[in-house]
Scaffold this motif. Structure first.
Motif: not given
Length: 216
Positions: A82-91, A94-107
């Protein structure tokens, strides 16, 4: 592939936390207190996208094989993750990728900046396999086939998995926890899906290999 994605989440979570968290067909969690006790808890979230994109890139590599059956499996690996699902969630932020991004870059970054950074990474990882699959097809209007493979699985997941199977699970149907902290309904459903995949694998080869560009 959907179940493998969720399974790697909970397995890495179990290795980090020492216990299983709750889950359904597409949502999972760590067991109580894990995030507060283990600073590496976010790796359990990262594990799912790493597995999915790894399968996509393996599929892209197999598209270069001279063996038509290997090409067919490679093509399927790209879109079953589901590549488009992964991309659309970030747009949507949302999604796993954004959870990790927010944890690492939130500050360090704003919300919009984090979405753009994450989207750039996901596009770098997701577009090459899609592009390779597009170049391989010899159908008339190959873009239409690629569009279908990108979107129809998402529609299937929304209707069948999220609305159908998750509703059964939330109503208590075979919701008792079994193997790997997973409700019985998910384990039985995944076993049946694996059986049909193995039984019908011949159709995968015969349907796909007729439309591959033999020069690639």
């Amino acid at each position: 592939m959907l179940e493998l994605h969720e399974s790697i989440h909970i397995l890495v979570g179990r290795l980090i936390c020492g216990c299983w968290g709750e889950r359904d067909f597409n949502v999972w969690g760590l067991c109580a207190g894990c995030a507060e006790s283990h600073s590496s808890f976010w790796l359990s979230t990262l594990a799912g996208p790493v597995l999915s994109f790894s399968f996509m890139w393996l599929g892209m590599y197999w598209l270069t094989s001279p063996n038509a059956k290997v090409k067919a499996i490679g093509f399927s690996l790209i879109f079953s993750n589901i590549p488009f699902g992964r991309i659309s969630e970030v747009i949507k932020g949302a999604g796993d990728e954004m959870v990790v991004t927010r944890y690492l870059l939130k500050s360090h970054f704003t919300s919009t900046q984090m979405i753009l950074i994450c989207l750039t990474v996901v596009l770098i990882l997701g577009l090459p396999p899609i592009s390779q699959a597009f170049r391989l097809l010899t159908n008339k209007k190959p873009w239409l086939y690629i569009l279908g493979f990108l979107t129809l699985p998402i529609a299937f997941i929304l209707v069948y998995i999220l609305l159908g199977m998750n509703t059964l699970l939330s109503n208590g149907f075979l919701s008792a926890v079994g193997i790997m902290g997973t409700p019985l309904l998910i384990t039985i459903h995944s076993t049946i899906a694996l059986f049909f995949l193995f039984s019908l694998r011949g159709n995968l080869y015969s349907l796909n290999t007729n439309y591959f560009n033999k020069t690639h």
